[in-house]
Design a protein around this motif. Structure first.
Motif: not given
Length: 156
Positions: A133-156
């Motif tokens: 789009g032509i306007e910014p995206v405003d997004l709220i995300v809630v992650y239900a993880g565990t201590v020490g686990t990353p929220l996302a992993i980028r592809e190499k």
């Protein structure tokens, strides 16, 4: 007892059993409404989404063992901004507050999220996101993880 009198008694038993079995459903429904505080004057609660599946229909996994850790992040994506291919090793869900967001999987599945829409993200599936789009995206995300686990992993 004559046969004619047994039939109504048997029917009464079945109706009574059916009533007893369905009663907890109504009590439970009332408990659910109270959980969302809809019984309090001046308070409105709208469930945006309640599901056991991600946006592409995949069933969410059981939660991992370990100390739970909840993370809430508010993202802003400038017009044209893109998040590279990545995956989430934790369950997460969000709400797009403003703008439009395209999410594309490695296999070609696509969803376009519009302002106000909820989303249950993919779990351990590669995907990317762009703001078309032509306007910014405003997004709220809630992650239900565990201590020490990353929220996302980028592809190499």
């Amino acid at each position: 007892m004559p046969k004619a009198k047994k039939a109504p008694m048997r029917l009464l038993k079945y109706v009574s059993v059916a009533f007893v079995l369905t009663l907890p459903q109504y009590v439970c429904a009332d408990d659910i409404r109270k959980h969302y505080y809809t019984d309090i004057p001046g308070v409105e609660a709208n469930v945006l989404i309640k599901t056991t599946k991600s946006w592409n229909g995949a069933t969410l996994p059981a939660y991992s063992e370990g100390q739970p850790e909840i993370t809430i992040i508010r993202y802003t994506f400038a017009p044209g901004a893109a998040i590279p291919m990545h995956m989430h090793p934790v369950i997460n869900a969000g709400v797009l507050l403003k703008g439009e967001l395209n999410i594309l999987t490695k296999t070609g599945e696509k969803i376009t999220l519009k302002s106000g829409e909820p989303l249950v993200e993919l779990f351990k599936e590669w995907h990317s996101g762009t703001n078309p789009g032509i306007e910014p995206v405003d997004l709220i995300v809630v992650y239900a993880g565990t201590v020490g686990t990353p929220l996302a992993i980028r592809e190499k």
